[in-house]
Write a protein that holds these residues in place. Structure first.
Motif, mmCIF file in Angstrom:
data_model
loop_
_atom_site.group_PDB
_atom_site.id
_atom_site.type_symbol
_atom_site.label_atom_id
_atom_site.label_comp_id
_atom_site.label_asym_id
_atom_site.label_seq_id
_atom_site.Cartn_x
_atom_site.Cartn_y
_atom_site.Cartn_z
ATOM 1 N N THR A 1 0.845 -1.198 0.000
ATOM 2 C CA THR A 1 0.000 0.000 0.000
ATOM 3 C C THR A 1 0.874 1.239 0.000
ATOM 4 O OG1 THR A 1 -1.772 -1.119 1.211
ATOM 5 C CG2 THR A 1 -1.778 1.287 1.249
ATOM 6 N N LEU A 2 0.623 2.156 -0.930
ATOM 7 C CA LEU A 2 1.362 3.414 -1.016
ATOM 8 C C LEU A 2 0.358 4.546 -1.186
ATOM 9 C CD1 LEU A 2 4.023 5.001 -1.240
ATOM 10 C CD2 LEU A 2 3.991 4.543 -3.708
ATOM 11 N N LYS A 3 0.364 5.491 -0.255
ATOM 12 C CA LYS A 3 -0.570 6.617 -0.306
ATOM 13 C C LYS A 3 0.200 7.927 -0.441
ATOM 14 C CE LYS A 3 -4.248 4.238 2.186
ATOM 15 N NZ LYS A 3 -5.280 4.308 3.257
ATOM 16 N N LEU A 4 -0.079 8.615 -1.556
ATOM 17 C CA LEU A 4 0.620 9.866 -1.874
ATOM 18 C C LEU A 4 -0.384 10.965 -2.203
ATOM 19 C CD1 LEU A 4 3.396 8.325 -4.176
ATOM 20 C CD2 LEU A 4 3.688 9.099 -1.823
ATOM 21 N N GLN A 5 -1.443 11.025 -1.443
ATOM 22 C CA GLN A 5 -2.461 12.075 -1.631
ATOM 23 C C GLN A 5 -1.859 13.467 -1.440
ATOM 24 O OE1 GLN A 5 -5.872 12.020 0.866
ATOM 25 N NE2 GLN A 5 -6.976 10.522 -0.326
ATOM 26 N N LEU B 1 2.459 -4.500 -5.081
ATOM 27 C CA LEU B 1 1.583 -3.371 -4.769
ATOM 28 C C LEU B 1 0.119 -3.716 -5.020
ATOM 29 C CD1 LEU B 1 2.089 -0.454 -3.752
ATOM 30 C CD2 LEU B 1 1.680 0.309 -6.098
ATOM 31 N N ARG B 2 -0.719 -3.507 -3.993
ATOM 32 C CA ARG B 2 -2.153 -3.792 -4.073
ATOM 33 C C ARG B 2 -3.002 -2.520 -4.052
ATOM 34 N NH1 ARG B 2 0.117 -7.751 -5.073
ATOM 35 N NH2 ARG B 2 -0.247 -9.884 -4.351
ATOM 36 N N GLU B 3 -2.503 -1.457 -3.422
ATOM 37 C CA GLU B 3 -3.291 -0.221 -3.307
ATOM 38 C C GLU B 3 -2.398 0.991 -3.547
ATOM 39 O OE1 GLU B 3 -6.054 2.276 -0.095
ATOM 40 O OE2 GLU B 3 -5.332 0.254 0.399
ATOM 41 N N LEU B 4 -2.859 1.889 -4.427
ATOM 42 C CA LEU B 4 -2.128 3.114 -4.738
ATOM 43 C C LEU B 4 -3.099 4.285 -4.699
ATOM 44 C CD1 LEU B 4 0.440 4.586 -5.696
ATOM 45 C CD2 LEU B 4 -0.234 4.037 -8.052
ATOM 46 N N ASP B 5 -2.776 5.286 -3.895
ATOM 47 C CA ASP B 5 -3.621 6.479 -3.769
ATOM 48 C C ASP B 5 -2.815 7.694 -4.223
ATOM 49 O OD1 ASP B 5 -5.335 8.524 -3.134
ATOM 50 O OD2 ASP B 5 -5.816 7.766 -1.128
ATOM 51 N N LEU B 6 -3.218 8.267 -5.368
ATOM 52 C CA LEU B 6 -2.565 9.463 -5.921
ATOM 53 C C LEU B 6 -3.542 10.637 -6.011
ATOM 54 C CD1 LEU B 6 -0.488 7.755 -8.748
ATOM 55 C CD2 LEU B 6 0.442 8.971 -6.774
ATOM 56 N N SER B 7 -4.568 10.607 -5.195
ATOM 57 C CA SER B 7 -5.610 11.637 -5.238
ATOM 58 C C SER B 7 -5.047 13.027 -4.976
ATOM 59 C CB SER B 7 -6.696 11.321 -4.204
ATOM 60 O OG SER B 7 -7.307 10.072 -4.478
ATOM 61 N N THR C 1 -6.716 -1.663 -5.851
ATOM 62 C CA THR C 1 -7.375 -0.391 -5.542
ATOM 63 C C THR C 1 -6.532 0.764 -6.061
ATOM 64 O OG1 THR C 1 -8.370 -1.301 -3.528
ATOM 65 C CG2 THR C 1 -8.281 1.088 -3.706
ATOM 66 N N LEU C 2 -7.157 1.650 -6.854
ATOM 67 C CA LEU C 2 -6.473 2.824 -7.387
ATOM 68 C C LEU C 2 -7.342 4.046 -7.148
ATOM 69 C CD1 LEU C 2 -4.183 4.165 -8.996
ATOM 70 C CD2 LEU C 2 -5.421 3.571 -11.100
ATOM 71 N N SER C 3 -6.831 5.004 -6.380
ATOM 72 C CA SER C 3 -7.585 6.226 -6.058
ATOM 73 C C SER C 3 -6.978 7.406 -6.802
ATOM 74 C CB SER C 3 -7.550 6.493 -4.549
ATOM 75 O OG SER C 3 -8.165 5.427 -3.844
ATOM 76 N N LEU C 4 -7.825 8.045 -7.634
ATOM 77 C CA LEU C 4 -7.384 9.193 -8.441
ATOM 78 C C LEU C 4 -8.369 10.344 -8.303
ATOM 79 C CD1 LEU C 4 -6.352 7.203 -11.661
ATOM 80 C CD2 LEU C 4 -4.810 8.165 -9.951
ATOM 81 N N GLN C 5 -8.799 10.620 -7.079
ATOM 82 C CA GLN C 5 -9.715 11.744 -6.851
ATOM 83 C C GLN C 5 -9.038 13.067 -7.222
ATOM 84 O OE1 GLN C 5 -11.186 11.957 -2.851
ATOM 85 N NE2 GLN C 5 -11.852 9.829 -2.778
ATOM 86 N N SER D 1 -8.777 -5.253 -20.323
ATOM 87 C CA SER D 1 -7.774 -6.284 -20.613
ATOM 88 C C SER D 1 -7.885 -7.410 -19.591
ATOM 89 C CB SER D 1 -6.372 -5.686 -20.592
ATOM 90 O OG SER D 1 -6.017 -5.317 -19.275
ATOM 91 N N ASN D 2 -7.624 -8.596 -20.022
ATOM 92 C CA ASN D 2 -7.765 -9.763 -19.142
ATOM 93 C C ASN D 2 -6.760 -9.779 -18.004
ATOM 94 O OD1 ASN D 2 -9.890 -10.834 -20.633
ATOM 95 N ND2 ASN D 2 -8.484 -11.810 -22.083
ATOM 96 N N SER D 3 -5.701 -8.969 -18.138
ATOM 97 C CA SER D 3 -4.639 -9.003 -17.132
ATOM 98 C C SER D 3 -4.953 -8.151 -15.908
ATOM 99 C CB SER D 3 -3.317 -8.537 -17.757
ATOM 100 O OG SER D 3 -3.459 -7.218 -18.268
ATOM 101 N N SER D 4 -5.934 -7.268 -15.978
ATOM 102 C CA SER D 4 -6.201 -6.342 -14.873
ATOM 103 C C SER D 4 -6.793 -7.054 -13.666
ATOM 104 C CB SER D 4 -7.146 -5.232 -15.339
ATOM 105 O OG SER D 4 -7.430 -4.365 -14.263
ATOM 106 N N HIS D 5 -6.296 -6.688 -12.459
ATOM 107 C CA HIS D 5 -6.812 -7.233 -11.201
ATOM 108 C C HIS D 5 -7.589 -6.181 -10.414
ATOM 109 C CE1 HIS D 5 -3.683 -10.153 -12.159
ATOM 110 N NE2 HIS D 5 -4.218 -10.974 -11.272
ATOM 111 N N LEU D 6 -7.795 -5.005 -10.995
ATOM 112 C CA LEU D 6 -8.385 -3.886 -10.256
ATOM 113 C C LEU D 6 -9.822 -4.191 -9.828
ATOM 114 C CD1 LEU D 6 -6.954 -1.191 -9.614
ATOM 115 C CD2 LEU D 6 -8.440 -0.106 -11.301
ATOM 116 N N ARG D 7 -10.104 -3.925 -8.542
ATOM 117 C CA ARG D 7 -11.449 -4.154 -7.998
ATOM 118 C C ARG D 7 -12.122 -2.854 -7.563
ATOM 119 N NH1 ARG D 7 -10.217 -7.838 -10.287
ATOM 120 N NH2 ARG D 7 -10.214 -10.057 -9.739
ATOM 121 N N LYS D 8 -11.326 -1.792 -7.421
ATOM 122 C CA LYS D 8 -11.915 -0.506 -7.023
ATOM 123 C C LYS D 8 -11.140 0.623 -7.682
ATOM 124 C CE LYS D 8 -13.289 2.289 -3.018
ATOM 125 N NZ LYS D 8 -13.350 2.359 -1.536
#
Length: 691
Positions: free
Chosen positions: A573-577, A600-606, A631-635, A653-660
Motif C-alpha cells: 500500500t502506497l498513499k501519496l495524496q 503493490l495492491r493499493e495506490l492512492d494518488l488523489s 485499488t487505485l484512487s485518483l480523486q 484487458s484480461n490481465s487487470s486485477h483492479l477491484r476498485k
C-alpha cells in the motif's frame, strides 16, 4: 582447538573428510550453518584488524570464523546462524543481511497449549485462570518451556496429587518444579531413595549452573562437570535421575556435551547455589574476595548478598543476570524457605525480613536511568512481595489523573511496569492518553518507550512530536524484543531531519516494521531520499507507507521510486495524496512499478495534477499481466475523457486485477462516463468505479 593454528581448508577437511576432493572454487558456493551459535565459547573479535583472505593460510579458529562471517574468506559463500535472542548481537548488524525471528506464544496460543496438553478441560481452565490472575507468570508463558514447567507444576498442585500454596511468583514455580522432579524420581525408584544424594546433586548442579552463568556459557564439557564434583562417568545417571533438568548430548564427532533444559532452569539453580552458600557457609560467592578465613568487619547478612546481586545485574549490558536476580531474591521469602526443606540441606533459617533489600532496590530504581533495568527491579519487588510503588500508580491510572501529574523517574518506571503487567495487554499504544501538555510529548514518549516496544501499534498522531522522538523510535524498531509493527506519526512536524533519523532504524535488517504513516509531517525530497535508502537496505518487511499531504513534489517521488523499484521491495500500500505530483513524478513512479509489479495492491494518488498524460502511464502499468493492483484512487487529478479512455482500455484487458477505481471530483464528460460504465460488461470480474 583453541591453541591450534590451521587454515580454513585444513579445518574443513579434518572434520568433513568427504570434502577433501572438492576444489576451492566449489567452496564459494557453500552454505555454512552454525546451529546454536550462542553456545560458541570462542572469543570472536569483529573489531580486529586481522583480515584473512586466503583459505589456505593458517590462523587460530577464532580468526578463521571471524573472517568467514565478515566475508573476507569465501565472500560468495552463504552463512546461516541460529542463536538465542540474548546472544544474537554477537554478530555486528553490518554483517547481517537478513534476520528471521521465531517468536514465542501469543496470548491465544498460551491458552491453546494448556488445553491441548491437559485433557481435563476443567483443570486446564483452572490453570489458565490462575496464570492470568498472576500477570507476571502469564507474560512468561510466551516462552514454550515455561508453559511446560508451569503446566507440570499446576497440573499437580491444582489436581489431587499435591496440596499447599499455589505458586504466584517465578521463584515459587521453579522451586516447586525441582521438588516435583525429586518426588517423581522417588516414585519411580522407591527402593533406591537416598535423600542425601539428591541434596548433593542439587548442590553440584547449582554450582555448575552458577559458575557457567557468570561466564556466559550455556553448554558444558567434562572438565566443567569435574570442577563441580560431578562424576563424568555417571553423568548419564545424573541426567537419568532428572531428565527434565539436565541432559547429555552428542557434539561434533560424538563428543559429549551437557546443558540444562533451558536457560531459566540454569538461572534458578545458580540462584539456589548462591542462597545456600550464604545460608550454610555465610559466604557471598558474588564477591570474588569472599573466601573462608578472611576476617569480616561485621556479620554478613542476606541483604549484603542481595545488594551484590542487584549491583551486578544492573552492570550487565545484555541483562543476562536479570532472571537470576529475581530468583535469588524470591528464595529469601519464608514461604520458599519452607519448600526448600524438602529439597536441600540448609543450616538455620532466614529470620531477616527483606525491608533493607526492598529499600535498596527502590533507591536503585530512583538512581537508574534505564527504564528496562527498572522494570526488572519492579519484578524483583514482586518476588519479594512488595507492591507499594505499583499500588500508588494503579490508583493514578484508575482515577485518570495520570495526565495532570508530573511524575518522578521512579514513578514513570512504575507506570511502565503497571502497563506492561496489567491484565489487559497493550496492543495499541495511544500517546494522547498519557499527556495533555503537548510540549511534553517527546519527554513522555521517551519514558514510555518500553510500553511502545511491547505494543503492536503506536498511535502517535498529532502529538506535537519533534525529530528527537524519531531517534528513540529508531532504536525501538530494531530491538530484538520489540513487538512494534505499525507506527502512525501523522501530523507531527518531523521534517526531513526527523525522517532521516527514523530511516536509520528502518534500513536496519533487524527492523520488522510493516506499516508507517507519515501524513502531513513536513517532508520534502530529502526525506524521500532517506526512505528510499531504507527500502533498498531493508526491503522485505514494510507493507504500507503513507506520505500524503507532504511537499514531496516530482523530485521527491523520483527519489522514492528508486527504492520502490528494488525487486525485493514488498510494499503493498502506497498513499501519496496531495503531494504536488505531476506527470513527471507519475512517470518516475510508473517506471518503478514496472520494475517491481508483483506486490503493490493499493495506490492512492488523489489530489495531484496527474492529468490525462499521467493516467495513460498508469494505465500501461495496469495492463501488465504482472500487475496485482486492486485499488487505485485518483480523486481530483484533472482527468478528462481522454484519461478515462486509457483506463477503460486497461480495465477491459484480461490481465487487470483492479477491484476498485475512485475517479470522483474529476472533469469527466459523457464520453468518458460511457466508456467506464461499459467496463464490467466486458470483463469476468466486477470493478467498483466511483465517479
Amino acid at each position: 582447538m583453541n591453541d591450534q593454528k590451521l587454515s580454513l581448508m585444513d579445518l574443513l577437511h579434518k572434520y568433513f573428510k568427504e570434502t577433501q576432493d572438492l576444489r576451492i572454487p566449489t567452496w564459494h558456493k557453500a552454505l555454512f550453518i552454525f546451529d546454536g551459535f550462542d553456545e560458541c565459547r570462542l572469543d570472536l573479535d569483529f573489531q580486529s584488524r586481522v583480515n584473512l583472505c586466503d583459505v589456505t593460510e593458517s590462523a587460530s579458529v577464532e580468526v578463521l570464523l571471524t573472517n568467514l562471517i565478515k566475508g573476507n574468506l569465501l565472500p560468495s559463500a552463504l552463512i546461516w546462524l541460529t542463536s538465542r535472542p540474548a546472544a544474537a548481537d554477537q554478530i555486528p548488524s553490518e554483517f547481517v543481511d537478513r534476520m528471521t525471528e521465531i517468536r514465542g506464544f501469543t496470548d491465544p496460543q498460551k491458552e491453546e497449549y494448556f488445553r491441548k496438553r491437559i485433557h481435563d478441560q476443567s483443570l486446564s481452565n483452572r490453570i489458565i485462570s490462575h496464570l492470568k490472575a498472576s500477570r507476571s507468570l502469564f507474560i512468561m508463558c510466551h516462552i514454550p518451556v515455561f508453559c511446560w514447567i508451569s503446566g507440570t507444576v499446576l497440573e499437580r498442585m491444582l489436581g489431587e496429587a499435591e496440596s499447599g500454596e499455589i505458586p504466584k511468583t517465578l521463584t515459587q514455580m521453579y522451586t516447586l518444579f525441582l521438588i516435583i522432579q525429586t518426588k517423581r524420581k522417588k516414585e519411580k525408584f522407591p527402593k533406591n531413595q537416598k535423600t542425601d544424594e539428591d541434596m548433593l546433586l542439587w548442590g553440584q548442579l547449582g554450582q555448575l549452573a552458577f559458575q557457567q552463568l557468570m561466564k556466559g556459557n550455556l553448554i558444558f564439557y567434562k572438565k566443567d562437570l569435574k570442577e563441580c564434583g560431578i562424576d563424568v562417568e555417571e553423568a548419564s545417571v545424573y541426567s537419568g535421575v532428572c531428565t527434565q533438568i539436565f541432559r547429555e548430548e552428542s557434539g561434533l564427532l560424538q563428543s559429549k556435551v551437557y546443558c540444562f533444559v533451558h536457560l531459566s532452569v540454569q538461572e534458578h539453580l545458580a540462584a539456589l547455589y548462591v542462597h545456600l552458600t550464604y545460608m550454610n557457609q555465610k559466604r557471598n560467592v558474588l564477591k570474588k574476595s569472599s573466601k573462608v578465613g578472611i576476617p569480616m568487619r561485621k556479620e554478613m547478612t542476606i541483604s549484603d548478598v542481595h545488594k551484590s546481586a542487584v549491583d551486578q545485574a544492573l552492570q550487565s549490558k545484555n541483562g543476562h543476570l536479570d532472571l537470576f536476580l529475581r530468583f535469588l531474591l524470591g528464595l529469601s521469602l519464608e514461604s520458599i524457605q519452607n519448600l526448600l526443606q524438602d529439597l536441600v540441606s540448609q543450616k538455620g533459617s532466614v529470620s531477616h525480613n527483606n525491608k533493607e533489600t526492598v529499600q535498596y532496590i527502590k533507591r536503585k530504581i530512583r538512581e537508574n536511568s534505564s527504564t528496562e533495568k527498572s522494570i526488572n527491579l519492579f519484578h524483583c519487588l514482586n518476588e519479594l512481595d512488595d507492591h507499594s510503588l505499583v499500588e500508588d500508580i494503579q490508583q493514578y491510572l484508575q482515577s485518570g489523573d495520570l495526565q495532570s501529574n508530573k511524575f518522578s523517574a521512579t514513578q514513570w518506571s512504575a507506570v511502565v511496569f503497571v502497563l506492561l503487567t496489567s491484565s489487559q495487554a497493550v496492543d495499541v499504544f495511544d500517546l494522547s492518553k498519557y499527556t495533555k501538555s503537548h510540549h511534553r510529548s517527546d519527554e513522555v514518549l521517551l519514558k514510555l518507550m518500553p510500553v511502545v516496544a511491547a505494543s503492536r501499534k503506536a498511535q502517535l498522531y498529532s502529538c506535537n512530536l519533534k525529530k528527537k522522538s524519531c531517534t528513540t523510535l529508531a532504536s525501538v524498531i530494531i530491538s530484538e524484543s520489540s513487538s512494534l509493527r505499525e507506527v502512525d506519526l501523522s501530523e507531527n512536524d518531523l521534517g526531513d531531519s526527523g525522517v532521516k533519523l527514523l530511516s536509520v532504524g528502518l534500513e536496519n535488517p533487524l527492523c520488522k516494521l510493516q506499516i508507517l504513516k507519515l501524513q502531513c509531517c513536513n517532508i520534502t525530497g530529502a526525506g524521500c531520499a532517506a526512505l528510499a535508502s531504507a527500502l533498498k537496505s531493508n526491503p522485505s518487511h514494510l507493507k504500507e507507507l503513507v506520505l500524503s499531504a507532504n511537499n514531496l513534489g516530482d523530485s521527491g517521488v523520483k527519489m522514492l521510486s528508486a527504492g520502490l523499484e528494488n525487486p525485493l521491495c514488498k510494499l503493498e500500500t502506497l498513499k501519496l495524496q496531495y503531494c504536488k505530483i505531476t506527470t513527471i513524478g507519475c512517470a518516475a513512479l510508473t517506471s518503478a512499478l514496472k520494475s517491481n509489479l508483483s506486490h503493490l495492491r493499493e495506490l492512492d494518488l488523489s489530489r495531484n495534477k496527474l492529468r490525462d498524460s499521467g493516467v495513460r502511464l498508469l494505465s500501461a502499468v495496469l495492463e501488465n499481466h504482472l500487475c496485482k493492483m486492486e485499488t487505485l484512487s485518483l480523486q481530483e487529478c484533472n482527468i478528462s475523457d481522454e484519461g478515462c479512455a486509457a483506463l477503460a482500455s486497461a480495465l477491459k484487458s484480461n490481465s487487470s486485477h483492479l477491484r476498485k477505481l475512485d475517479l470522483t471530483w474529476n472533469e469527466l464528460g459523457d464520453a468518458g462516463l460511457k466508456l467506464l460504465s461499459a467496463v464490467n460488461a466486458h470483463t469476468d470480474y466486477e470493478c467498483e468505479i466511483l465517479l
